[in-house]
Design an enzyme around this catalytic site. Sequence first.
Site, PDB file in Angstrom:
ATOM      1  N   GLU A 128       0.674  -1.209  -0.091  1.00 43.95           N
ATOM      2  CA  GLU A 128       0.227  -0.125   0.101  1.00 43.95           C
ATOM      3  C   GLU A 128       0.655   1.536  -0.067  1.00 43.95           C
ATOM      4  O   GLU A 128       0.480   2.313   0.861  1.00 43.95           O
ATOM      5  CB  GLU A 128      -0.916  -0.223   1.228  1.00 43.95           C
ATOM      6  CG  GLU A 128      -1.948  -1.088   1.263  1.00 43.95           C
ATOM      7  CD  GLU A 128      -2.900  -1.216   2.350  1.00 43.95           C
ATOM      8  OE1 GLU A 128      -2.900  -0.405   3.278  1.00 43.95           O
ATOM      9  OE2 GLU A 128      -3.916  -2.115   2.483  1.00 43.95           O
ATOM     10  N   ASN A 170       2.247  -5.183  -3.160  1.00 43.02           N
ATOM     11  CA  ASN A 170       0.810  -5.445  -2.683  1.00 43.02           C
ATOM     12  C   ASN A 170       0.010  -4.408  -2.676  1.00 43.02           C
ATOM     13  O   ASN A 170       0.277  -3.369  -1.730  1.00 43.02           O
ATOM     14  CB  ASN A 170       0.572  -6.365  -1.537  1.00 43.02           C
ATOM     15  CG  ASN A 170      -0.839  -7.280  -1.588  1.00 43.02           C
ATOM     16  OD1 ASN A 170      -1.102  -7.837  -2.239  1.00 43.02           O
ATOM     17  ND2 ASN A 170      -1.131  -6.846  -0.380  1.00 43.02           N
ATOM     18  N   HIS A 207     -10.218  -6.018  -2.569  1.00 42.58           N
ATOM     19  CA  HIS A 207     -11.619  -5.714  -1.692  1.00 42.58           C
ATOM     20  C   HIS A 207     -12.240  -4.989  -2.482  1.00 42.58           C
ATOM     21  O   HIS A 207     -12.293  -3.742  -2.722  1.00 42.58           O
ATOM     22  CB  HIS A 207     -10.744  -5.105  -0.424  1.00 42.58           C
ATOM     23  CG  HIS A 207      -9.874  -5.920   0.441  1.00 42.58           C
ATOM     24  ND1 HIS A 207     -10.086  -6.997   0.979  1.00 42.58           N
ATOM     25  CD2 HIS A 207      -8.536  -5.483   0.594  1.00 42.58           C
ATOM     26  CE1 HIS A 207      -9.024  -7.345   1.697  1.00 42.58           C
ATOM     27  NE2 HIS A 207      -7.949  -6.463   1.397  1.00 42.58           N
ATOM     28  N   GLU A 236      -6.072 -10.770  -1.605  1.00 41.73           N
ATOM     29  CA  GLU A 236      -7.004 -10.457  -0.382  1.00 41.73           C
ATOM     30  C   GLU A 236      -8.477 -10.574  -0.626  1.00 41.73           C
ATOM     31  O   GLU A 236      -9.216  -9.676  -0.226  1.00 41.73           O
ATOM     32  CB  GLU A 236      -6.690  -9.493   0.421  1.00 41.73           C
ATOM     33  CG  GLU A 236      -5.177  -9.403   1.001  1.00 41.73           C
ATOM     34  CD  GLU A 236      -4.633  -8.075   1.461  1.00 41.73           C
ATOM     35  OE1 GLU A 236      -5.566  -7.136   1.942  1.00 41.73           O
ATOM     36  OE2 GLU A 236      -3.586  -7.862   1.564  1.00 41.73           O
ATOM     37  N   ASP A 238     -12.100 -10.158  -1.252  1.00 37.44           N
ATOM     38  CA  ASP A 238     -13.574 -10.289  -0.761  1.00 37.44           C
ATOM     39  C   ASP A 238     -14.435  -9.243  -1.478  1.00 37.44           C
ATOM     40  O   ASP A 238     -13.991  -8.436  -2.105  1.00 37.44           O
ATOM     41  CB  ASP A 238     -13.398 -10.174   0.828  1.00 37.44           C
ATOM     42  CG  ASP A 238     -13.100  -8.811   1.287  1.00 37.44           C
ATOM     43  OD1 ASP A 238     -12.866  -8.145   0.239  1.00 37.44           O
ATOM     44  OD2 ASP A 238     -12.409  -8.879   2.582  1.00 37.44           O
TER      45      ASP A 238
HETATM   46  C1  XIL Z   1      -6.651  -6.323   8.201  1.00 40.02           C
HETATM   47  C2  XIL Z   1      -7.076  -7.299   8.978  1.00 40.02           C
HETATM   48  O1  XIL Z   1      -8.082  -8.419   8.318  1.00 40.02           O
HETATM   49  C3  XIL Z   1      -7.651  -6.739  10.284  1.00 40.02           C
HETATM   50  O2  XIL Z   1      -7.985  -7.941  11.183  1.00 40.02           O
HETATM   51  C4  XIL Z   1      -6.946  -5.760  11.006  1.00 40.02           C
HETATM   52  O3  XIL Z   1      -7.786  -5.178  11.916  1.00 40.02           O
HETATM   53  C5  XIL Z   1      -6.515  -4.661   9.763  1.00 40.02           C
HETATM   54  O4  XIL Z   1      -5.804  -5.457   8.633  1.00 40.02           O
HETATM   55  N1  XIL Z   1      -5.303  -4.590   3.311  1.00 40.02           N
HETATM   56  C6  XIL Z   1      -4.256  -5.452   4.074  1.00 40.02           C
HETATM   57  C7  XIL Z   1      -4.447  -6.382   5.211  1.00 40.02           C
HETATM   58  O5  XIL Z   1      -3.062  -5.571   3.270  1.00 40.02           O
HETATM   59  O6  XIL Z   1      -3.180  -6.412   6.028  1.00 40.02           O
HETATM   60  C8  XIL Z   1      -5.600  -5.723   6.037  1.00 40.02           C
HETATM   61  O7  XIL Z   1      -5.713  -6.684   7.039  1.00 40.02           O
HETATM   62  C9  XIL Z   1      -6.902  -5.631   5.170  1.00 40.02           C
HETATM   63  C10 XIL Z   1      -6.461  -4.387   4.057  1.00 40.02           C
END
Ligand code: XIL
Length: 303
Positions: A128, A170, A207, A236, A238
Amino acid sequence: PSTLQEAAGMNDGRYFGTAVPAHLLNDSANMTIVNREFNMVTAENEMKIDALQPNQGQYSFGTADRIVNWARTNGKGVRGHTLAWHSQQPQWMRNMSGQQLRRAMLDHVTTVATHYRGQIHSWDVVNEAFADGSSGARRDSNLQRTGNDWIEAAFRAARAADPNAILCYNDYNIDDWNHAKTRAVYDMVRDFKARGVPIDCVGLQAHFNSGNPVPNNYHTTIENFAALGVDVQITELDIEGSGQSQAEQYKGVTQACLAVARCTGISVWGVRDNDSWRASGTPLLFDRNGNKKQAYHGVMEAL
Ligand code: XIL
C-alpha cells in the site's frame, strides 16, 4: 474436483488460499474448511511489523510461527504479509524518521525474511505505498519521507535474505486499468524491471464492494502487469454482497485470473462471513455456519 484447491490446481497448478488469524487456529470448524479447501495461507495480522517487532530489536515470532507451522505441517504454502507498510507499525517505528527509520525498516526486512527463509512462497515486501485518488503519487508516510527509493531498498534486502521467495508489491484499488493508482504501480514495476530491482510479482488485494466494484477491464489489468514479466496474485479477495450477484462477481474475478497464464493464484481474505474484517458484511465464500455460499459455487464454475 470437489474443493477450491483441487480445482485451482487443475488450471496449470494455480493455488487457492485464504487468510488465517491466530485466534482461529483452535477453531476446528474453521480449520477443517481451511485444510480441505485451501493450499495457501496468509497470516491475517500476525506477520505485520507491530506483531513481529513490538519493541525495537525485540522480535516476537511465536504467534506467526504457529500459523506457519500449521501451514507447513498440513502441506500448505505461506504468503508472508507484510515486511514494510505505513500501517500496523509499532509505536516505536511510528515515531521514527529519516536514516534511523530507513535502517530500522531494512533491519526488519532482513531479520524477518531471514527467520522464514525457505518457508515462504511469496512475500508482500511492500504494502500500500501509493496514494488513493487521481494523483498517481506515492502515499505520504514516514517510510516515503525517508526517500523515494525506500521501496527498492526493501526489495533488495528481501531478495538478499530469502533468494527463493517470490517478492511481491501488494496494493488495493489497482484493479481498474483506467485508475491513476493502477498506472502508477505499473510504471514503478516497469521501472524496477528495467533497472534490475528484484521484483517478481504484483499482488492485487481485491477488496470489492458496491462503491468499488470488480472492474470490467480486470483481465486487461492482470494481463498488462503480467506482460511486464511479473506474476500476478490476487491476494486478499473479498466482495461485499450476496446471492447470485456476488457469485457472478466472484466468478468474474476467477475467470480474469485464469485468462492470464502468469496469474498464479487467488487468496480470499478469510473463510466464513462472520470472521471477515468487514464485520457487518457477508463478503466471503462460506456463511457463518461454514456452509458453501453461491459465491463459492461461482468460483468453482469458473475453475
Ligand atoms: C486487516 C485485517 O484483516 C484486520 O484484522 C486488521 O484489523 C486490519 O488489517 N489490506 C491489507 C490487510 O493488506 O493487511 C488488511 O488486513 C486489510 C486491507
